[in-house]
Enzyme design. Structure first.
Site, short mmCIF file in Angstrom:
data_model
loop_
_atom_site.label_atom_id
_atom_site.label_comp_id
_atom_site.label_asym_id
_atom_site.label_seq_id
_atom_site.Cartn_x
_atom_site.Cartn_y
_atom_site.Cartn_z
N VAL A 160 0.82 -1.20 0.00
CA VAL A 160 0.00 0.00 0.00
C VAL A 160 0.86 1.26 0.00
O VAL A 160 0.65 2.18 -0.79
CB VAL A 160 -0.96 -0.01 1.23
CG1 VAL A 160 -1.63 1.34 1.41
CG2 VAL A 160 -2.01 -1.10 1.06
N ASP B 266 10.72 3.37 5.59
CA ASP B 266 10.47 2.01 6.08
C ASP B 266 11.57 1.66 7.06
O ASP B 266 12.67 2.23 7.01
CB ASP B 266 10.45 0.99 4.92
CG ASP B 266 9.65 -0.25 5.28
OD1 ASP B 266 8.48 -0.38 4.85
OD2 ASP B 266 10.20 -1.11 6.02
N LEU C 282 -7.23 -0.35 -2.65
CA LEU C 282 -6.59 -0.89 -3.87
C LEU C 282 -6.56 -2.41 -3.84
O LEU C 282 -6.57 -3.02 -2.77
CB LEU C 282 -5.18 -0.34 -4.03
CG LEU C 282 -4.09 -0.66 -3.00
CD1 LEU C 282 -3.54 -2.05 -3.12
CD2 LEU C 282 -2.96 0.35 -3.14
N PHE D 82 -17.28 -10.96 -7.73
CA PHE D 82 -17.12 -11.73 -6.48
C PHE D 82 -18.15 -12.85 -6.37
O PHE D 82 -18.57 -13.22 -5.30
CB PHE D 82 -17.15 -10.81 -5.25
CG PHE D 82 -15.85 -10.07 -5.09
CD1 PHE D 82 -14.90 -10.50 -4.18
CD2 PHE D 82 -15.55 -8.98 -5.89
CE1 PHE D 82 -13.68 -9.86 -4.07
CE2 PHE D 82 -14.34 -8.33 -5.79
CZ PHE D 82 -13.41 -8.77 -4.87
N LEU D 83 -18.55 -13.37 -7.53
CA LEU D 83 -19.46 -14.52 -7.54
C LEU D 83 -18.80 -15.71 -8.22
O LEU D 83 -19.46 -16.49 -8.90
CB LEU D 83 -20.78 -14.16 -8.25
CG LEU D 83 -21.78 -13.32 -7.46
CD1 LEU D 83 -23.07 -13.13 -8.24
CD2 LEU D 83 -22.10 -13.92 -6.09
N CYS E 78 -5.70 -9.48 3.14
CA CYS E 78 -6.78 -8.66 3.71
C CYS E 78 -7.99 -9.45 4.18
O CYS E 78 -8.30 -9.44 5.37
CB CYS E 78 -7.19 -7.61 2.70
SG CYS E 78 -5.87 -6.42 2.41
N ARG F 67 0.41 -14.33 1.13
CA ARG F 67 -0.18 -14.26 2.46
C ARG F 67 -1.57 -14.91 2.47
O ARG F 67 -2.42 -14.56 1.68
CB ARG F 67 -0.25 -12.79 2.94
CG ARG F 67 1.13 -12.22 3.24
CD ARG F 67 1.07 -10.78 3.65
NE ARG F 67 0.90 -9.88 2.53
CZ ARG F 67 0.90 -8.54 2.64
NH1 ARG F 67 1.04 -7.98 3.82
NH2 ARG F 67 0.76 -7.78 1.57
P1 NAD Z 1 3.13 -4.69 3.96
O1 NAD Z 1 3.48 -5.72 4.97
O2 NAD Z 1 3.36 -4.98 2.52
O3 NAD Z 1 3.87 -3.32 4.29
C1 NAD Z 1 4.03 -2.82 5.57
C2 NAD Z 1 5.39 -2.15 5.62
O4 NAD Z 1 5.51 -1.44 6.85
C3 NAD Z 1 6.57 -3.11 5.58
O5 NAD Z 1 7.44 -2.74 4.53
C4 NAD Z 1 7.24 -2.96 6.94
O6 NAD Z 1 8.65 -3.10 6.90
C5 NAD Z 1 6.85 -1.54 7.28
N1 NAD Z 1 6.89 -1.20 8.71
C6 NAD Z 1 6.50 -1.91 9.78
N2 NAD Z 1 6.66 -1.23 10.91
C7 NAD Z 1 7.17 -0.03 10.55
C8 NAD Z 1 7.54 1.13 11.26
N3 NAD Z 1 7.41 1.20 12.59
N4 NAD Z 1 8.01 2.18 10.58
C9 NAD Z 1 8.13 2.13 9.24
N5 NAD Z 1 7.80 1.07 8.50
C10 NAD Z 1 7.32 0.00 9.15
O7 NAD Z 1 1.59 -4.37 4.23
P2 NAD Z 1 0.49 -3.90 3.15
O8 NAD Z 1 -0.01 -5.07 2.40
O9 NAD Z 1 1.00 -2.73 2.40
O10 NAD Z 1 -0.68 -3.45 4.13
C11 NAD Z 1 -0.59 -2.27 4.90
C12 NAD Z 1 -1.97 -1.97 5.48
O11 NAD Z 1 -2.89 -1.67 4.42
C13 NAD Z 1 -2.60 -3.12 6.25
O12 NAD Z 1 -3.36 -2.61 7.30
C14 NAD Z 1 -3.51 -3.77 5.23
O13 NAD Z 1 -4.56 -4.46 5.83
C15 NAD Z 1 -4.00 -2.56 4.46
N6 NAD Z 1 -4.39 -2.84 3.08
C16 NAD Z 1 -3.65 -3.66 2.30
C17 NAD Z 1 -4.03 -3.87 0.97
C18 NAD Z 1 -3.26 -4.82 0.10
O14 NAD Z 1 -3.79 -5.21 -0.94
N7 NAD Z 1 -2.07 -5.23 0.45
C19 NAD Z 1 -5.17 -3.22 0.45
C20 NAD Z 1 -5.87 -2.35 1.26
C21 NAD Z 1 -5.48 -2.16 2.58
#
Ligand code: NAD
Length: 449
Positions: free
Chosen positions: A11, A30, A158, A257-258, A268, A336
């Site tokens: 994200v 990060d 997204l 989604f069907l 997620c 995941r």
């Molecule tokens: P991700 O695991 O790909 O990314 C998270 C990032 O945060 C990692 O790179 C990690 O190293 C970093 N991180 C952790 N702790 C940190 C800190 N203290 N400081 C700085 N960086 C830190 O996760 P994601 O898939 O991008 O999801 C992020 C959020 O968005 C989640 O809550 C998820 O549910 C939500 N989300 C994800 C998606 C998706 O499709 N992946 C879609 C919508 C919402």
């Protein structure tokens, strides 16, 4: 605008690159040194169509920056978006340790007389913005820092695999905000989207937090619903593909989604459904439907192995299965909660030999699942066809396009057995049967030649 993203994962990186492309100056932070060093060279840590090009372009045009220095990151942005993970905690509740640590980093780096907006993009339980506000306020008070801030909830919708397209063309942007100052900064951030007619939905913070969970839970419900209908179709001799078409044309239902299959996975839906159930419990407001959605999904992941066993009454130990597809869906290398993982572990426990192939997710698989790779009964192979060597059956676990167009007669000639277990319903029964194969899919009665 100067924008900071904290947490440069799926994200955070997509959001950062897209905001940069729209003209903002974006600093992505990060805690992973390796990730940030690679990103500075334009190397993207995961597969997402078009993302590497977007990152390279905005890096070279000096609108996108990467850092591991959180003080530098917080100082840079007028708006600080947190996009860290909110994985499943020990009792299925959302684990908020990363969000809290970012909120604290934000507080620690607010300067005297600063005003900044802390925007939560992660999926978080209702009340998280309030606890972040409290945490930041406590820090500022304790350290006698005279700074002002607002906490905004701006959940992300997204989809991996089409994340860039979704970010540039969102069906809605939800912003939960309590102050007019923060609202006007958020309008500024999203101005390029407003200009192109994308709806910016302002609401209160708690409603924004619930909107994200409710959206994911609804979509997961649709999937479990059609999967239950699919299981019923199998028993009564109907075809779930026909049923989906027949109900999906009703605009009140919609065709998306069907698609019946082996259950939803990914980063997620599984964790968000469970976290919402947990939130409901904590608030004394039970989610009966979602419990069933989760239960149906768990069962769905066992179907293909059950069907495999039914086809070999003498036992499946020692048989060989070709697995096509590892990622939880096509166009991503994300593993995941992919149904493939449970299916692979289940087969290995039963002594089945596996030859697996995925067009994109194998490097990620090698990084994450050394325990599976150490099993002598499991190998990854270089091509889909190589997986067919000695195979008694194929299991289709991800609906990659390249699996759709294969020559089924060639498959029949190459494999040892004749069984296709299609967990994604990508073939027409008649084509499979014409190729001399046995076809088991989801939601259609068993068809044999
Ligand atoms: P991700 O695991 O790909 O990314 C998270 C990032 O945060 C990692 O790179 C990690 O190293 C970093 N991180 C952790 N702790 C940190 C800190 N203290 N400081 C700085 N960086 C830190 O996760 P994601 O898939 O991008 O999801 C992020 C959020 O968005 C989640 O809550 C998820 O549910 C939500 N989300 C994800 C998606 C998706 O499709 N992946 C879609 C919508 C919402």
């Amino acid at each position: 605008m100067h924008v900071t993203i904290i947490g440069t994962g799926y994200v955070g990186l997509v959001t950062g690159a897209c905001f940069a492309e729209l003209g903002h100056e974006v600093m992505c932070h990060d805690i992973s040194e390796e990730k940030i060093q690679n990103l500075k060279k334009g190397i993207v840590p995961f597969y997402e169509p078009g993302l590497e090009e977007l990152v390279e372009k905005n890096l070279s045009e000096d609108r996108l920056f990467f850092t591991t220095d959180v003080a530098e990151a917080v100082k840079f942005g007028e708006i600080i978006l947190s996009a860290v993970g909110t994985p499943q905690g020990k009792d299925h509740e959302a684990d908020l340790q990363y969000v809290k640590s970012v909120a604290l980093n934000f507080a620690e780096n607010l300067g005297e007389n600063d005003y900044k907006v802390f925007v939560n993009k992660s999926t978080v339980p209702v009340g998280t913005a309030d606890s972040c506000t409290q945490l930041i306020n406590d820090y500022l008070k304790k350290n006698a820092v005279n700074a002002k801030f607002d906490v905004v909830s701006n959940p992300e919708f997204l989809r991996e695999g089409r994340a860039i397209e979704d970010t540039f063309n969102p069906e809605r942007i939800v912003v939960g905000v309590a102050s007019t100052k923060a609202k006007s900064l958020m309008e500024h951030l999203y101005r390029p989207f407003i200009r192109t007619g994308r709806p910016l939905v302002f609401t209160d913070v708690k409603s924004a937090e619930v909107i994200k969970y409710a959206a994911n839970a609804f979509l997961a419900t649709k999937i479990s619903f059609i999967n239950e209908i699919a299981n019923f179709c199998e028993v009564v001799g109907a075809d779930v593909g026909e049923v989906s078409k027949g109900i999906g044309l009703d605009s009140r239902i919609g065709s998306k989604f069907l698609h019946a299959g082996i259950g939803y996975g990914g980063s997620c839906f599984p964790k968000d459904v469970k976290a919402l159930i947990k939130s409901g419990e904590a608030q004394g407001s039970e989610f009966k439907i979602l419990r069933a959605v989760d239960e149906v999904n768990e069962k769905q992941k066992t179907l293909l192995v059950n069907k495999f066993e039914d086809n070999f009454p003498q036992g499946i130990k020692g048989l060989t299965v070709a697995i096509w597809g590892l990622s939880f869906k096509p166009k991503t290398d994300d593993l995941r909660c992919a149904p493939s993982l449970e299916i692979i572990n289940n087969l290995l426990e039963k002594g089945v030999k596996i030859k697996a192939f995925d067009p994109i997710a194998m490097p990620n698989f090698k990084k994450q699942f050394s325990n599976i790779l150490e099993n002598e009964n499991f190998i990854l192979v270089d091509t889909a066809f190589e997986a067919l060597n000695e195979a008694d059956a194929i299991m289709i676990l991800t609906e990659w396009n390249e699996f759709r167009g294969v020559d089924l007669k060639e498959i029949a000639a190459k494999m040892k057995g004749k069984l296709i277990l299609d967990g994604r319903n990508i073939y027409e029964s008649k084509d499979v049967l014409e190729a001399g194969l046995i076809y088991e899919s989801i939601g259609k009665s068993k068809l044999k030649r």
